[in-house]
Every structure is written in structure tokens, then in C-alpha cells.
Design a protein around this motif. Structure first.
Motif, PDB file in Angstrom:
ATOM      1  N   ARG A 116      79.075  55.195  23.981  1.00 51.59           N
ATOM      2  CA  ARG A 116      77.866  55.203  24.587  1.00 51.59           C
ATOM      3  C   ARG A 116      77.833  56.229  25.583  1.00 51.59           C
ATOM      4  N   LEU A 121      74.278  57.550  22.232  1.00 51.41           N
ATOM      5  CA  LEU A 121      74.972  56.645  21.090  1.00 51.41           C
ATOM      6  C   LEU A 121      75.725  57.715  20.367  1.00 51.41           C
ATOM      7  N   TYR A 137      70.251  50.181  17.730  1.00 51.26           N
ATOM      8  CA  TYR A 137      70.055  50.967  18.891  1.00 51.26           C
ATOM      9  C   TYR A 137      68.681  51.484  19.118  1.00 51.26           C
TER      10      TYR A 137
END
Length: 214
Positions: free
Chosen positions: A81, A119, A153
Motif C-alpha cells: 500500500r 495499491l 480495494y
């Protein structure tokens, strides 16, 4: 996380070097599985390097899918991340495209337009030296899990992708993509016909002073 602005889902890698093509195949799988709202761009970044600076600067949220050497077992899937993403893309690079993409992120930062959230969904490759080869079974098995990670996500930013009922080309009334994984694998000869590791027919049988057969 709430609503985001523009979202870029980017697959990077080289289809011609076996598991190096994972990121490209992952975004292909994503595109063939879902339709997205207009604020989401799904892009095959290939090995374009600094040509990707523009799309990355326009993104408020960036999702990268790639094959990365994490030093783990082949086929292991990793999620990285935000500020850690550039570190993993550059620390153990496998090809020039990873150095190039680390520079893309650095350039976006230098110009004052880095994505606010990032991400990286990366897989540990098994084979890279098979020129013309496709994904190994070990790595191909992670395509769906990687797409699931990306979709989850995106949902955190209010994006709800819709499952496709037909192939993208069929929906648009166009012929199937020539570089689709199925077309690529069905159209190439096997290694017994086209050796991809070095053809012995073109190698010297014995090594003379100039490398020629004696």
C-alpha cells in the motif's frame, strides 16, 4: 475510504517473457470480467515506462498489478500500500519496466501530482526466461485472486463493478482481441517446435578459439 476522483487500474509487464506478463494478463482478466463506471480506467501499461507519467498524474487512486520479486515462493500474492509501492517495484527488479515504473511514480511526485492512494497487487514469478512462453500454471492460478484483491480495494472507494455477461469485444461488436491469452497460447508453437531457451542447432558442438565448431 469514501469516494475517490479518477481511478487508474494499471497492468505492467512483458507478455513475451512468461510470468513477466502477469500484470497485463491480470488487467485483461479484470476487463473481461467486469464493466466499470467512467471514473475508472483499466489500462494495459505493458513496458511503456515514462509514457505512463500522464495517466498516473491524472489518477487520484492507482492500482498496479505486476509480477515482482518479493523473494517468496513462486505464486505467492502480495498486497503493498501507498508509500511502500515504489520500494517494492524497484528493490528487486526483474526487468527494465520496473525501473521505468519506479521513475514514473517519482516523476509524478516531482511534478506535484502523485496518486493520493496506491495499491500494488504483485505475484512472485516462477519462470521468466521462457521467451514466447505464457504464464506458468502456478502464477496463472493467481489471476483471479489478484483481480478479487483489486476489486475489493476499489469497493472501498465506492466503486461497484458490474459482472459482464459477454466478452468486451462481443459487447462492442468487434472481433476477439488478437493478444488475448487464449489466442496467444493457441497460436504459438510448443517448445518442441520452437525452442525458447536456446536452440542447439545454432550452437557450436565444440568450442574453438573463436567459438566455432572444430
Amino acid at each position: 475510504m469514501g469516494q475517490a476522483g479518477h481511478i487508474l487500474v494499471l497492468g505492467i509487464g512483458n507478455l513475451l517473457w512468461a510470468d513477466e506478463g502477469f500484470g497485463v494478463r491480470a488487467v485483461e482478466y479484470l476487463q473481461r470480467s467486469y464493466r466499470f463506471p467512467e471514473e475508472v480506467t483499466v489500462l494495459d501499461g505493458g513496458t511503456q515506462g515514462l509514457n505512463l507519467v500522464g495517466p498516473v498524474r491524472e489518477a487520484d487512486v492507482l492500482v498496479v498489478l505486476d509480477a515482482v520479486d518479493f523473494g517468496s515462493a513462486p505464486g505467492t500474492l502480495h498486497r503493498v500500500r501507498d508509500e511502500e509501492v515504489p520500494q517494492f517495484l524497484g528493490a528487486k527488479k526483474m526487468s527494465l519496466h520496473q525501473t521505468g515504473f519506479q521513475e514514473v511514480l517519482a516523476t509524478a511526485e516531482l511534478l506535484g501530482d502523485p496518486p493520493g492512494s496506491m495499491l500494488l497487487v504483485g505475484v512472485q514469478p516462477e519462470v521468466l526466461e521462457d521467451y514466447g512462453g505464457s504464464l506458468t500454471d502456478t502464477v496463472a492460478a493467481q489471476l483471479e485472486p489478484a483481480v478479487v484483491e483489486a476489486v475489493e480495494y476499489l469497493r472501498a472507494f465506492g466503486v461497484e463493478p458490474l459482472p459482464r455477461s459477454a466478452e468486451p469485444e462481443e459487447e462492442a461488436g468487434k472481433p476477439a482481441a488478437a493478444l488475448a491469452r487464449s489466442a496467444y497460447e493457441e497460436g504459438r508453437p510448443g517448445p518442441e517446435e520452437a525452442c525458447r531457451f536456446g536452440d542447439a542447432r545454432f550452437l557450436p558442438l565444440t568450442g574453438g578459439p573463436n567459438g566455432a565448431a572444430e
